[in-house]
Design a protein around this motif. Structure first.
Motif, PDB file in Angstrom:
ATOM      1  N   TRP A 129      -0.659  15.676 -12.199  1.00 17.60           N
ATOM      2  CA  TRP A 129       0.720  16.048 -11.908  1.00 17.60           C
ATOM      3  C   TRP A 129       1.060  17.438 -12.417  1.00 17.60           C
ATOM      4  O   TRP A 129       2.012  18.073 -11.952  1.00 17.60           O
ATOM      5  CB  TRP A 129       1.675  15.028 -12.508  1.00 17.60           C
ATOM      6  CG  TRP A 129       1.504  13.664 -11.913  1.00 17.60           C
ATOM      7  CD1 TRP A 129       0.790  12.621 -12.439  1.00 17.60           C
ATOM      8  CD2 TRP A 129       2.015  13.204 -10.661  1.00 17.60           C
ATOM      9  NE1 TRP A 129       0.834  11.541 -11.596  1.00 17.60           N
ATOM     10  CE2 TRP A 129       1.584  11.862 -10.499  1.00 17.60           C
ATOM     11  CE3 TRP A 129       2.800  13.782  -9.666  1.00 17.60           C
ATOM     12  CZ2 TRP A 129       1.919  11.098  -9.382  1.00 17.60           C
ATOM     13  CZ3 TRP A 129       3.128  13.014  -8.558  1.00 17.60           C
ATOM     14  CH2 TRP A 129       2.691  11.696  -8.419  1.00 17.60           C
ATOM     15  N   LEU A 148       4.684  21.020 -14.302  1.00 18.04           N
ATOM     16  CA  LEU A 148       5.648  19.927 -14.260  1.00 18.04           C
ATOM     17  C   LEU A 148       6.881  20.320 -13.457  1.00 18.04           C
ATOM     18  O   LEU A 148       7.425  19.512 -12.691  1.00 18.04           O
ATOM     19  CB  LEU A 148       6.049  19.531 -15.679  1.00 18.04           C
ATOM     20  CG  LEU A 148       7.025  18.352 -15.801  1.00 18.04           C
ATOM     21  CD1 LEU A 148       6.422  17.083 -15.221  1.00 18.04           C
ATOM     22  CD2 LEU A 148       7.422  18.129 -17.256  1.00 18.04           C
ATOM     23  N   PHE A 149       7.316  21.565 -13.606  1.00 14.63           N
ATOM     24  CA  PHE A 149       8.466  22.050 -12.834  1.00 14.63           C
ATOM     25  C   PHE A 149       8.159  22.052 -11.340  1.00 14.63           C
ATOM     26  O   PHE A 149       9.018  21.716 -10.520  1.00 14.63           O
ATOM     27  CB  PHE A 149       8.854  23.461 -13.275  1.00 14.63           C
ATOM     28  CG  PHE A 149       9.458  23.525 -14.649  1.00 14.63           C
ATOM     29  CD1 PHE A 149       9.957  22.393 -15.263  1.00 14.63           C
ATOM     30  CD2 PHE A 149       9.520  24.734 -15.338  1.00 14.63           C
ATOM     31  CE1 PHE A 149      10.516  22.444 -16.525  1.00 14.63           C
ATOM     32  CE2 PHE A 149      10.079  24.794 -16.596  1.00 14.63           C
ATOM     33  CZ  PHE A 149      10.583  23.646 -17.199  1.00 14.63           C
ATOM     34  N   THR A 187       6.048  20.061  -9.799  1.00 11.87           N
ATOM     35  CA  THR A 187       6.044  18.664  -9.386  1.00 11.87           C
ATOM     36  C   THR A 187       7.461  18.125  -9.281  1.00 11.87           C
ATOM     37  O   THR A 187       7.785  17.378  -8.341  1.00 11.87           O
ATOM     38  CB  THR A 187       5.227  17.815 -10.376  1.00 11.87           C
ATOM     39  OG1 THR A 187       3.851  18.181 -10.278  1.00 11.87           O
ATOM     40  CG2 THR A 187       5.369  16.334 -10.089  1.00 11.87           C
ATOM     41  N   ARG A 188       8.315  18.484 -10.226  1.00  6.22           N
ATOM     42  CA  ARG A 188       9.713  18.026 -10.187  1.00  6.22           C
ATOM     43  C   ARG A 188      10.375  18.449  -8.878  1.00  6.22           C
ATOM     44  O   ARG A 188      11.096  17.665  -8.250  1.00  6.22           O
ATOM     45  CB  ARG A 188      10.491  18.614 -11.358  1.00  6.22           C
ATOM     46  CG  ARG A 188      11.933  18.124 -11.443  1.00  6.22           C
ATOM     47  CD  ARG A 188      12.726  18.947 -12.446  1.00  6.22           C
ATOM     48  NE  ARG A 188      12.209  18.833 -13.786  1.00  6.22           N
ATOM     49  CZ  ARG A 188      12.657  19.570 -14.827  1.00  6.22           C
ATOM     50  NH1 ARG A 188      13.595  20.462 -14.636  1.00  6.22           N
ATOM     51  NH2 ARG A 188      12.133  19.408 -16.031  1.00  6.22           N
ATOM     52  N   LYS A 189      10.113  19.664  -8.444  1.00  6.57           N
ATOM     53  CA  LYS A 189      10.700  20.164  -7.204  1.00  6.57           C
ATOM     54  C   LYS A 189      10.184  19.365  -6.007  1.00  6.57           C
ATOM     55  O   LYS A 189      10.955  19.009  -5.099  1.00  6.57           O
ATOM     56  CB  LYS A 189      10.375  21.650  -7.036  1.00  6.57           C
ATOM     57  CG  LYS A 189      10.983  22.276  -5.797  1.00  6.57           C
ATOM     58  CD  LYS A 189      10.673  23.771  -5.724  1.00  6.57           C
ATOM     59  CE  LYS A 189      11.278  24.391  -4.476  1.00  6.57           C
ATOM     60  NZ  LYS A 189      10.974  25.853  -4.395  1.00  6.57           N
ATOM     61  N   SER A 211      11.678  15.825  -6.039  1.00  5.86           N
ATOM     62  CA  SER A 211      13.088  15.902  -5.665  1.00  5.86           C
ATOM     63  C   SER A 211      13.243  16.057  -4.160  1.00  5.86           C
ATOM     64  O   SER A 211      14.148  15.488  -3.551  1.00  5.86           O
ATOM     65  CB  SER A 211      13.767  17.070  -6.394  1.00  5.86           C
ATOM     66  OG  SER A 211      13.767  16.861  -7.792  1.00  5.86           O
ATOM     67  N   VAL A 221       6.157  12.151 -15.606  1.00  8.07           N
ATOM     68  CA  VAL A 221       6.835  12.662 -14.410  1.00  8.07           C
ATOM     69  C   VAL A 221       8.034  11.789 -14.057  1.00  8.07           C
ATOM     70  O   VAL A 221       9.116  12.298 -13.726  1.00  8.07           O
ATOM     71  CB  VAL A 221       5.852  12.744 -13.231  1.00  8.07           C
ATOM     72  CG1 VAL A 221       6.580  13.113 -11.941  1.00  8.07           C
ATOM     73  CG2 VAL A 221       4.760  13.757 -13.519  1.00  8.07           C
ATOM     74  N   ASP A 238      10.783  12.550 -16.428  1.00 11.50           N
ATOM     75  CA  ASP A 238      11.287  13.898 -16.178  1.00 11.50           C
ATOM     76  C   ASP A 238      12.227  13.923 -14.984  1.00 11.50           C
ATOM     77  O   ASP A 238      13.275  14.576 -15.022  1.00 11.50           O
ATOM     78  CB  ASP A 238      10.110  14.850 -15.948  1.00 11.50           C
ATOM     79  CG  ASP A 238      10.560  16.260 -15.607  1.00 11.50           C
ATOM     80  OD1 ASP A 238      10.934  17.003 -16.534  1.00 11.50           O
ATOM     81  OD2 ASP A 238      10.563  16.608 -14.407  1.00 11.50           O
ATOM     82  N   ILE A 239      11.871  13.203 -13.927  1.00 11.89           N
ATOM     83  CA  ILE A 239      12.710  13.175 -12.726  1.00 11.89           C
ATOM     84  C   ILE A 239      14.060  12.539 -13.032  1.00 11.89           C
ATOM     85  O   ILE A 239      15.118  13.028 -12.615  1.00 11.89           O
ATOM     86  CB  ILE A 239      12.002  12.409 -11.594  1.00 11.89           C
ATOM     87  CG1 ILE A 239      10.788  13.198 -11.083  1.00 11.89           C
ATOM     88  CG2 ILE A 239      12.963  12.126 -10.447  1.00 11.89           C
ATOM     89  CD1 ILE A 239      11.137  14.550 -10.488  1.00 11.89           C
ATOM     90  N   GLY A 266      15.941  15.785 -13.133  1.00 17.90           N
ATOM     91  CA  GLY A 266      16.010  16.055 -11.698  1.00 17.90           C
ATOM     92  C   GLY A 266      17.449  16.259 -11.261  1.00 17.90           C
ATOM     93  O   GLY A 266      18.103  15.312 -10.809  1.00 17.90           O
ATOM     94  N   GLN A 280       9.234  19.949 -24.068  1.00 17.71           N
ATOM     95  CA  GLN A 280      10.582  19.697 -23.546  1.00 17.71           C
ATOM     96  C   GLN A 280      11.592  19.351 -24.631  1.00 17.71           C
ATOM     97  O   GLN A 280      12.740  19.028 -24.332  1.00 17.71           O
ATOM     98  CB  GLN A 280      10.535  18.564 -22.505  1.00 17.71           C
ATOM     99  CG  GLN A 280       9.754  18.934 -21.256  1.00 17.71           C
ATOM    100  CD  GLN A 280       9.732  17.817 -20.230  1.00 17.71           C
ATOM    101  OE1 GLN A 280       8.867  16.953 -20.257  1.00 17.71           O
ATOM    102  NE2 GLN A 280      10.684  17.828 -19.319  1.00 17.71           N
TER     103      GLN A 280
END
Length: 270
Positions: A87, A110-111, A113-115, A118, A146, A149-150, A154, A174
């Motif tokens: 991830w 990670l950023f 993946t977050r995008k 989302s 992940v 984080d979402i 998110g 974080q």
């Protein structure tokens, strides 16, 4: 004389519109609910070095009532390991060693993946008809990171239903992140083995869990459970699965089909 228009209310839609791979960049396997009612959605995130297939099979095996499942594959291949995905970057290309929190590539990945997640969530809500409050996330290890984080960061999609993280916490980098608004207000369950050599001992796990709680609103319901005689592995005991299934049973909403079929409700418009 004024006319009266009497209508029967429209019944809720049972089947959600299946997501389209062309609408997002992440690869996934989607399965509608086995009982024909896609009221909830469970999204599964595999661990480091795995792929979506085993978690797609897990989602089907869980057979949760009124719940469709979607297993996502991590976006980045693990270097030199065919069929294995991550991830966010986890290994040094030159040495093969695990990256430490001091390496900025972990958080950058990670950023990214977050995008991507989302983007997929937006498609699931806008085009497929799932409500954010009935979308639940389930992840193991890096996949658990992940999922958390979402839910916590998110900003595009808020108020997701709940998160289960197996042996996964937020990245250490974080700790300086601030909560969004009042923080996440849903349900969170984290399980960890008491012999987990990746996360650390019970005291270290409790500190990591407090970081999660710090980013939640006062309304959030969070719980952490330590599993005896377990290392850094996916849930593999009846005791742990009992805890997980209890979470699903208590937190996932369900339609009362019997009540719906018995109700004689009409919409009266003058």
């Amino acid at each position: 004389m004024q006319s009266i228009n009497v209508q029967s209310p429209k019944s809720q839609k049972n089947k959600a519109t299946p997501p389209k791979q062309s609408k997002c960049q992440l690869k996934f396997d989607y399965s509608p609910s086995s009982d024909g009612i896609d009221y909830n959605l469970l999204i599964l995130f595999h661990g480091l070095g795995d792929s979506k297939k085993p978690f797609a099979q897990l989602g089907t095996k869980l057979n949760l009532p009124q719940t469709a499942t979607l297993a996502i594959q991590a976006p980045e291949p693990v270097p030199y390991m065919d069929g294995c995905y991550q991830w966010y970057p986890s290994f040094d290309f030159l040495t093969g060693d695990m990256l430490t929190p001091a390496n900025p590539e972990r958080l950058k990945g990670l950023f990214r993946t977050r995008k991507l997640v989302s983007e997929l969530l937006e498609h699931l809500i806008t085009d497929c008809g799932f409500e954010a409050s009935r979308i639940f996330l389930f992840g193991f290890s890096q996949g658990g990171t992940v999922a958390l984080d979402i839910a916590l960061f998110g900003s595009e999609i808020r108020n997701l239903g709940g998160v289960i993280s197996i042996s996964g916490y937020l990245l250490e980098e974080q700790r300086t992140d601030k909560k969004i608004g009042n923080g996440y207000g849903g349900y969170i369950l984290v399980t960890q083995g008491e012999k987990d050599q990746v996360i650390g001992n019970r005291n270290q796990g409790e500190k990591k869990f407090k970081e999660i709680q710090r980013l939640c609103s006062p309304d959030a319901i969070t719980s952490q459970v330590f599993i005896s005689n377990k290392d850094h592995t996916m849930a593999n005991s009846s005791a742990e699965w009992r805890i997980i299934h209890t979470f699903f049973a208590e937190r996932m909403p369900r339609r009362n089909l019997q009540l719906e079929s018995m109700s004689d409700i009409y919409l009266v418009n003058p």
